[in-house]
Design an enzyme around this catalytic site. Structure first.
Site, PDB file in Angstrom:
ATOM      1  CG  HIS A   1       8.447  -1.335   6.719  1.00 30.57           C
ATOM      2  ND1 HIS A   1       7.905  -0.148   6.023  1.00 30.57           N
ATOM      3  CD2 HIS A   1       9.768  -0.753   6.980  1.00 30.57           C
ATOM      4  CE1 HIS A   1       9.066   0.513   5.591  1.00 30.57           C
ATOM      5  NE2 HIS A   1      10.107   0.160   6.139  1.00 30.57           N
TER       6      HIS A   1
ATOM      7  N   GLY B   1      12.286  -4.019   1.773  1.00 28.88           N
ATOM      8  CA  GLY B   1      13.592  -4.645   1.194  1.00 28.88           C
ATOM      9  C   GLY B   1      14.161  -3.901  -0.356  1.00 28.88           C
TER      10      GLY B   1
ATOM     11  NE  ARG C   1      11.695   2.873  -0.386  1.00 28.72           N
ATOM     12  CZ  ARG C   1      13.011   2.822  -0.326  1.00 28.72           C
ATOM     13  NH1 ARG C   1      13.843   3.941  -1.207  1.00 28.72           N
ATOM     14  NH2 ARG C   1      13.633   1.766   0.423  1.00 28.72           N
TER      15      ARG C   1
ATOM     16  CB  CYS D   1       1.404   5.071   8.362  1.00 29.22           C
ATOM     17  SG  CYS D   1       1.606   6.854   7.390  1.00 29.22           S
TER      18      CYS D   1
ATOM     19  N   PRO E   1       0.814  -1.176   0.030  1.00 30.15           N
ATOM     20  CG  PRO E   1      -0.006  -0.905   2.295  1.00 30.15           C
ATOM     21  CD  PRO E   1       0.781  -2.090   1.400  1.00 30.15           C
ATOM     22  CG  MET E   2       3.674   2.312  -1.860  1.00 30.09           C
ATOM     23  SD  MET E   2       4.874   2.122  -3.067  1.00 30.09           S
ATOM     24  CE  MET E   2       3.979   0.998  -4.035  1.00 30.09           C
ATOM     25  CB  VAL E   3      -0.152   7.835   0.300  1.00 31.62           C
ATOM     26  CG1 VAL E   3      -0.847   8.898   0.144  1.00 31.62           C
ATOM     27  CG2 VAL E   3      -0.631   7.115   1.783  1.00 31.62           C
TER      28      VAL E   3
ATOM     29  CE  LYS F   1       3.422  -2.148   4.569  1.00 29.37           C
ATOM     30  NZ  LYS F   1       4.193  -1.213   5.199  1.00 29.37           N
TER      31      LYS F   1
END
Length: 488
Positions: A182, A215, A242, A115, A17-19, A154
């Site tokens: 994470h 990672g 990323r 987050c 999940p990435m904003v 998460k």
């Protein structure tokens, strides 16, 4: 409840999940390149609870639409068995309400507990939950018991390995299907080394699938590195953020696709699903990275519309073709719906093509008020409004019943209130009754209000009771229909 979905979290490669990144086009692109599961960007529970679920027949999507018409979450059949909905929440009941709202359209529900950003932690969400195990347990237990889809969460790691393992063991007891970890503490950033040893300790301590995340900086430079990271952490699956944002073809076992092809594939999904240009621009800038200072990068930075973005990537013709296809489809659906409306239309409904423009009326005076006043004067029951919303364009139409006759405007409006005012106008004009417009001259409702205001002032000067009789107030306060908005 029994989980009745085939979604499995072992041996999977997952889009994190990435904003601003994890919207529908990026999720679909990741699936095309080989991702097994895709998580949407974190969406806040309170915002989701304000949304209504709308079937978008033009795009063939399910949209969750905010009151301001903004699309908060969009999904489609292609990803329904693969997408996990991640939400930000600090309240078990709100989380459950959101989960039930989206449950039929997604494969799983995830709670963000990692987050570190202030916008999340200041509302006791995200990483702030890590210091409140009781709240974590309450939220996850409520979800597991309340929905039929698998629940995950998460997290980030705590200052000590022991504390982290103990927390995860407690989380496991809630009955969740998997936990994503994470491998950094909440104060650490991507440049800090990922703690593979802590993820490994967690993997060895619990029986539920552990999904290793974090990672991209140290391990994952190409597809083969995904397995390396998984072995290093002893995790069941790997979640990529990323590295996938920079090039989603990281999921392709045959190797990377040329970045130009990746960006064009992404833009095709952007056009197919009407992605907002600011989100599109952000994602493309993340892909270009060090090329942002090139001529192409500068043109992208200057682009202010989806069409301009397409032109930057030599896809102007594709934009025109796609836009024309969807405009034709929209027109066809509108024509079909109008034909269906005409067939289903009650022949006894009196119709006119009118709209309500408040600039044509004195302040606080509306046709609905005039119609209500007329009904009282004539000793009719008060007007009854039935309002429907058209799914295709989310416009409204209202039918008002007065003295056993029905009236409506043939024009659809952008709000329920406007549609009801238009229906009132049709009724008043048909009856030959004034509707309160400025051009009609003296306004008896305004004069009546002035007289009562003067009476109250006189009463106040003489020390009399200031309370206004409820039967007088009723003459001047517009009554809102109790009818619910129905979807056609």
């Amino acid at each position: 409840m029994t989980v009745n979905t085939p979604l499995c979290f072992r041996g999977k490669k997952i889009l994190a999940p990435m904003v601003r990144v994890g919207t529908l086009p990026m999720r679909l692109l990741a699936l095309d390149y080989g991702a097994d599961i895709v998580y949407c960007e974190e969406l806040i529970d309170i915002k989701m609870l304000q949304c209504k679920r709308v079937i978008n027949e033009v795009l063939e999507t399910v949209d969750f639409v905010a009151p301001n018409e903004r699309i908060v979450f969009r999904t489609c059949e292609r990803e329904r068995e693969r997408v996990v909905f991640q939400m930000g929440s600090a309240d078990a009941e709100r989380a459950l309400a959101v989960a039930k709202l989206v449950e039929s359209d997604v494969a799983g529900i995830d709670i963000n507990m990692g987050c570190p950003k202030e916008y999340s932690t200041k509302a006791s969400m995200g990483a702030a939950l890590l210091s409140d195990p009781d709240k974590i347990e309450s939220i996850l237990t409520t979800l597991v018991k309340g929905i039929c889809k698998p629940v995950t969460c998460k997290i980030r790691i705590l200052p000590s390995v022991e504390d982290t393992v103990n927390l995860v063991k407690r989380i496991e007891k809630t009955g969740i299907a998997a936990i994503a970890v994470h491998g950094r503490k909440k104060e650490e950033r991507p440049q800090h080394p990922v703690h593979c040893d802590v993820i490994k300790a967690i993997s060895e301590a619990v029986s539920i699938p552990v999904i290793a995340n974090g990672g991209s900086h140290d391990f994952i430079k190409e597809y083969a590195d995904i397995e390396t990271f998984q072995k290093e952490t002893a995790a069941s699956s790997v979640m990529i953020a990323r590295a996938a944002m920079w090039n989603p073809s990281i999921f392709r076992k045959e190797g990377f696709c040329p970045l130009k092809d990746v960006m064009q594939d992404y833009i095709k999904y952007v056009l197919r699903y009407d992605n907002h240009y600011t989100n599109t621009k952000y994602c493309l800038c993340q892909m270009l990275r060090e090329q942002l200072e090139t001529t192409q990068g500068k043109k992208l930075h200057a682009a202010q519309t989806t069409q301009e973005i397409c032109e930057v990537f030599e896809m102007g013709d594709f934009y025109e073709e796609t836009t024309a296809i969807f405009e034709a489809k929209k027109t066809s659906l509108e024509t079909k719906m109008q034909d269906e409306d005409d067939q289903m239309e009650d022949p006894d409904v009196i119709k006119m093509a009118v709209r309500f423009d408040k600039r044509e009326y004195p302040p606080q005076i509306t046709p609905k008020m005039y119609l209500l006043e007329w009904c009282r004067k004539e000793k009719h029951p008060q007007p009854v409004y039935e309002t429907v919303q058209r799914p295709l364009d989310r416009l409204f139409c209202s039918v008002v019943t007065v003295a056993e006759r029905k009236y409506r405007s043939t024009l659809w409006d952008k709000s329920k209130k406007l549609a009801e005012q238009a229906a009132a106008i049709v009724c008043l004009r048909t009856l030959g009754v004034p509707e309160g417009k400025l051009c009609e001259g003296e306004n008896h409702l305004i004069n009546k209000r002035k007289r009562e205001d003067q009476e109250r002032l006189i009463s106040r000067d003489h020390g009399e009771d200031l309370a206004e009789p409820s039967h007088k107030k009723a003459n001047f306060i517009e009554e809102t229909s109790n009818m619910n908005v129905l979807k056609m």
